[in-house]
Every structure is written in structure tokens, then in C-alpha cells.
Design an enzyme around this catalytic site. Structure first.
Site, mmCIF file in Angstrom:
data_model
loop_
_atom_site.group_PDB
_atom_site.id
_atom_site.type_symbol
_atom_site.label_atom_id
_atom_site.label_comp_id
_atom_site.label_asym_id
_atom_site.label_seq_id
_atom_site.Cartn_x
_atom_site.Cartn_y
_atom_site.Cartn_z
ATOM 1 N N GLU A 101 14.347 -31.765 -0.317
ATOM 2 C CA GLU A 101 15.609 -32.216 -1.400
ATOM 3 C C GLU A 101 16.139 -33.076 -0.831
ATOM 4 O O GLU A 101 17.175 -33.720 -1.529
ATOM 5 C CB GLU A 101 16.337 -31.015 -2.184
ATOM 6 C CG GLU A 101 16.067 -30.216 -3.094
ATOM 7 C CD GLU A 101 16.464 -28.933 -3.492
ATOM 8 O OE1 GLU A 101 17.874 -29.583 -3.766
ATOM 9 O OE2 GLU A 101 16.450 -28.250 -3.943
ATOM 10 N N GLY A 132 16.458 -37.755 -0.242
ATOM 11 C CA GLY A 132 16.421 -38.770 -1.091
ATOM 12 C C GLY A 132 15.050 -39.990 -1.177
ATOM 13 O O GLY A 132 14.520 -39.340 0.242
ATOM 14 N N CYS A 180 -2.432 -3.466 7.588
ATOM 15 C CA CYS A 180 -2.312 -3.717 8.992
ATOM 16 C C CYS A 180 -2.332 -2.219 9.097
ATOM 17 O O CYS A 180 -2.563 -1.038 8.985
ATOM 18 C CB CYS A 180 -0.503 -3.553 9.217
ATOM 19 S SG CYS A 180 0.584 -2.613 8.463
ATOM 20 N N ALA A 214 13.987 -35.012 -9.153
ATOM 21 C CA ALA A 214 14.065 -34.941 -10.468
ATOM 22 C C ALA A 214 14.061 -36.752 -10.408
ATOM 23 O O ALA A 214 14.765 -37.495 -10.093
ATOM 24 C CB ALA A 214 15.111 -34.425 -10.822
ATOM 25 N N THR A 229 22.001 -38.186 1.787
ATOM 26 C CA THR A 229 22.488 -36.706 0.660
ATOM 27 C C THR A 229 24.258 -36.646 1.117
ATOM 28 O O THR A 229 24.798 -36.252 0.659
ATOM 29 C CB THR A 229 21.765 -36.807 0.278
ATOM 30 O OG1 THR A 229 20.332 -36.640 0.270
ATOM 31 C CG2 THR A 229 21.563 -34.831 -1.045
ATOM 32 N N ASP A 262 26.651 -36.623 -1.631
ATOM 33 C CA ASP A 262 27.463 -35.456 -1.832
ATOM 34 C C ASP A 262 27.917 -34.655 -2.228
ATOM 35 O O ASP A 262 28.047 -33.738 -2.577
ATOM 36 C CB ASP A 262 25.851 -35.159 -3.300
ATOM 37 C CG ASP A 262 25.181 -36.391 -3.922
ATOM 38 O OD1 ASP A 262 25.939 -36.881 -4.127
ATOM 39 O OD2 ASP A 262 23.829 -36.264 -3.842
ATOM 40 N N VAL A 299 13.699 -39.623 2.753
ATOM 41 C CA VAL A 299 13.704 -39.082 3.888
ATOM 42 C C VAL A 299 12.095 -38.257 3.167
ATOM 43 O O VAL A 299 11.477 -37.840 3.635
ATOM 44 C CB VAL A 299 14.607 -37.542 2.941
ATOM 45 C CG1 VAL A 299 14.141 -36.565 3.467
ATOM 46 C CG2 VAL A 299 16.029 -38.406 3.839
ATOM 47 N N GLU A 354 0.891 -1.073 0.187
ATOM 48 C CA GLU A 354 -0.388 0.280 -0.004
ATOM 49 C C GLU A 354 1.156 1.547 -0.185
ATOM 50 O O GLU A 354 0.861 2.119 -0.761
ATOM 51 C CB GLU A 354 -0.940 -0.170 1.593
ATOM 52 C CG GLU A 354 -1.750 -0.910 1.605
ATOM 53 C CD GLU A 354 -1.251 -2.209 2.559
ATOM 54 O OE1 GLU A 354 -1.938 -2.572 3.212
ATOM 55 O OE2 GLU A 354 -0.174 -2.868 2.224
#
Length: 378
Positions: free
Chosen positions: A308, A310, A89, A167, A209, A213, A313, A66
Site C-alpha cells: 500500500e 506510494g 493430510c 486508489a 507514507t 500520514d 514503492v 475434513e
């Protein structure tokens, strides 16, 4: 205040939906910086109904939508109309009340999509009406609710909105039978995955992970200059190596969640490195209990969590009933293999009637891959 409609004190005008749609478009521009505040957009029309100013809440702690719209409109706001996607608000927070700026600007009418369910900030509609401003509320309320569903989940349920991202190949594998996963999808899909980090407050992975990685889990596109970024690891026995990137790079943004099975010397070593440790009771699987973790994250504050991990999880979140949204990137490749990991592990369901039901919201092409977005049913 519960976010429901309040009685209007004026009729809906023909162009109200048109201008509220524009305000919602503006609000969506705040997805990279507004959190843990809601996304809000605003449009000001002058007394003749001509566009005079517009704005959105771009950055947590920065000007509200606003205020940005009124500053652009200047003196043209007097006698005009303000369209705003969330109730203005009426409290002193990081910025002064928007209601005061609206009254100073001399607006004659305010159109609000959704009442603010936050009792701290609510009361703006009643304040404006007491001061003689005509207020209509409820225009495109469902669209406003959908836009801010992450923030609303955090506010109403006391936990973050959970987005599970994966993915996969066409046959649902996230790696080959030998564990190779870089890269199943193409560069455009991977960049889109990085963009998801920019619009969430935290990312969560499992210790598997980390060990496989050594990820950094950073925001690296530079699109969110605002809210803090948390990197969370589920690591029951604190196997995270002190030399890992999550420990050596910005350790204070790393939170490792463990159980009482973690050895004291491992705790001391990681604490000395500067990471945060959270001990939680172990569930039936021996892993930290997610139902206890999510309220702790909400208090940081984390209003949206990107998972993100495996298969295990991901499966633990599904088994716990804690997935609000799933974003799946599917590559046009078939990996096969009985031992190749799939996107979702865990206990799973024995009967289709117990399946975790979601609704497909969007399917789009990202380079040569597909992005499928689904949300929890109901």
C-alpha cells in the site's frame, strides 16, 4: 509430490462436479483465517448420496475441513463419500492426520480436487488407496489451484504472493498536485481496502507514507482472529520517527527494512523501542533489494503481502517483476496536474513490448467507485 494428477481408481460420477463446487465455496470462507495454511473445503454424502456434513478450514491451527465435515456427519459418513478440495493430510502437524479420521469414519470413496504439493503433508491419497478406499483426483483442479494461488506461490517459489493496492482518480492520480489524498475514494471502497488487510499476512509501505500520514496499518475489522499481522516499512536510512504509531503501537509487529546507510544511533533507538530491523543491500536505486526481502518475509511466515505504498514503492515492485496481483479502486473524479503523483512510479518501460502484462479478472462497483482486479499474466 508435485500437485499433479494421480491415477484414479474409480470412474467420475454425475454429481461429482456439483459437490466439489460446493466444497470450493466452503473453502473460500477460510480466506480470513486459514493462512499460512491453504483454504480447504469438504462435503460428506451418506451412503445414499444425501448431504450429511460439510466444513472448511476456518483458522490456522484449528480443525481441518475434513474433520469439521466428518464431525457434522457423524455415523452417517459410514459407506459415504467425501469431497475435499485438497488432498487429505497424512502427517502429524498441529492436528492429527486427516487420513486417520477418514478411515475411522468408514467412508467408501474420497474425491479430491488437487493433490497436495507440500511434501510434508502429501501422501494421503496413496494411504487411503492402500486401505481400500476408492479415490478420484483432479475434479475441478484448476479452480482449486486458483483459490489457493497465494499459498501455492509461497510454497513453490519461496516468497509471498504480492498484491499491489491503490486508489486513484479516473486519470490515474493518487493525490492532488499539493499531495492531498484523503479521500479520493468513498467509504465503501476504503472499507474494502481494509478488508484486504484481513486476508493478507502483512502490509508494506515506504518511509514517505510513514512521514506523511503516520499510519497505524492495523487490521481493524475483526474478521481475522488467527495469523500474526506484520507491518513492514521500506526505510533505507531509518528515518522512521520513534514517536510514530508504527513504533509506539504494537512495535513487535513492525519490521523496518533498511540498508547499511542507516546511522547506528537510529538503529539503537528503534531496536530499544522494540521494532524489528532487517538490513539488506541497497539496489541501484539506493533502496533495499526486494528480491532478498521477499524470502525473508516468507520465512516468518508471510504467504501473502499487501503493498500500500506510494508511486515509488509501487514502481519498485513492478520494476523488480514482483507484482502478482493488482487491486485498483478508481473514483469518478479527475484531478489533473503534471506534478500530481500517479499510482506507479519507478523506472518503467521504454517500449510497449516490455510492459508488465496482466489479465483483468474482475471489475465491480463498490459504492460510487470501481474495483478492478488484475493478475499477472501466466
Amino acid at each position: 509430490m508435485n500437485g499433479g494428477p494421480l491415477p484414479d481408481n474409480g470412474s467420475i460420477e454425475p454429481d461429482d462436479r456439483r459437490w466439489m463446487r460446493r466444497a470450493l465455496e466452503l473453502a473460500a470462507r477460510g480466506r480470513f483465517g486459514a493462512s499460512p495454511n491453504p483454504m480447504v473445503g469438504a462435503v460428506v454424502l451418506d451412503a445414499q448420496g444425501k448431504p450429511a456434513g460439510e466444513g472448511w478450514h476456518a483458522l490456522y491451527g484449528g480443525p481441518h475441513a475434513e474433520i469439521a465435515a466428518l464431525e457434522q456427519a457423524g455415523s452417517r459418513a459410514r459407506g459415504g463419500t467425501l469431497y475435499v478440495t485438497l488432498e487429505p493430510c497424512n502427517h502429524h502437524g498441529k492436528t492429527p492426520p486427516c487420513t486417520e479420521a477418514i478411515l475411522r469414519a468408514g467412508l467408501s470413496r474420497v474425491v479430491v480436487a488437487q493433490a497436495d504439493p507440500n511434501p510434508v503433508a502429501a501422501g494421503g491419497i496413496e494411504k487411503l488407496r492402500r486401505e481400500g478406499v476408492r479415490v478420484n483426483q483432479g475434479i475441478l483442479a484448476a479452480e482449486s489451484e486458483r483459490l489457493n494461488r497465494r499459498w501455492l506461490t509461497w510454497l513453490r517459489r519461496g516468497r509471498p504472493w504480492v498484491t499491489l493496492k491503490a486508489a486513484t482518480s479516473l486519470d490515474g492520480r493518487i493525490a492532488t498536485r499539493a499531495g492531498e489524498s484523503k479521500w479520493i475514494t468513498g467509504e465503501p471502497a476504503r472499507r474494502r481496502g481494509l478488508e484486504l488487510r484481513e486476508e493478507h499476512d502483512a502490509i508494506l509501505v515506504g518511509i514517505g507514507t510513514v512521514l506523511a500520514d503516520d499510519p497505524r496499518l492495523t487490521r481493524r475489522l475483526g474478521r481475522n482472529p488467527g495469523s500474526p499481522w506484520y507491518r513492514i516499512v521500506l526505510d533505507s536510512t531509518l528515518r522512521t520517527p520513534p514517536e510514530s504509531a508504527l513504533v509506539t503501537l504494537s512495535p513487535r509487529s513492525t519490521l523496518i527494512v533498511h540498508t547499511e546507510r542507516a546511522r547506528p544511533e537510529r538503529r539503537r533507538r528503534l531496536e530499544a523501542a522494540g521494532v524489528g530491523l532487517v538490513e539488506l543491500p541497497a539496489g541501484a536505486s539506493g533502496r533495499p533489494t526486494l528480491q532478498e526481502l521477499l524470502p525473508i518475509l516468507a520465512a516468518l511466515p508471510v504467504s501473502s503481502l499487501l503493498v500500500e505504498g506510494g508511486a515509488e514503492v509501487h514502481g519498485s515492485f513492478v520494476d523488480a517483476g514482483m507484482v502478482d496481483e493488482m487491486i485498483l479502486f478508481v473514483a469518478p473524479v479527475i484531478l489533473g496536474g503534471n506534478s500530481a503523483p500517479v499510482a506507479i512510479g519507478g523506472k518503467g518501460c521504454a517500449h510497449l513490448a516490455e510492459a508488465y502484462r496482466m489479465d483483468i479478472e474482475d471489475v465491480s462497483r463498490v459504492g460510487s467507485d470501481l474495483e478492478i482486479r488484475a493478475v499477472r499474466r501466466g
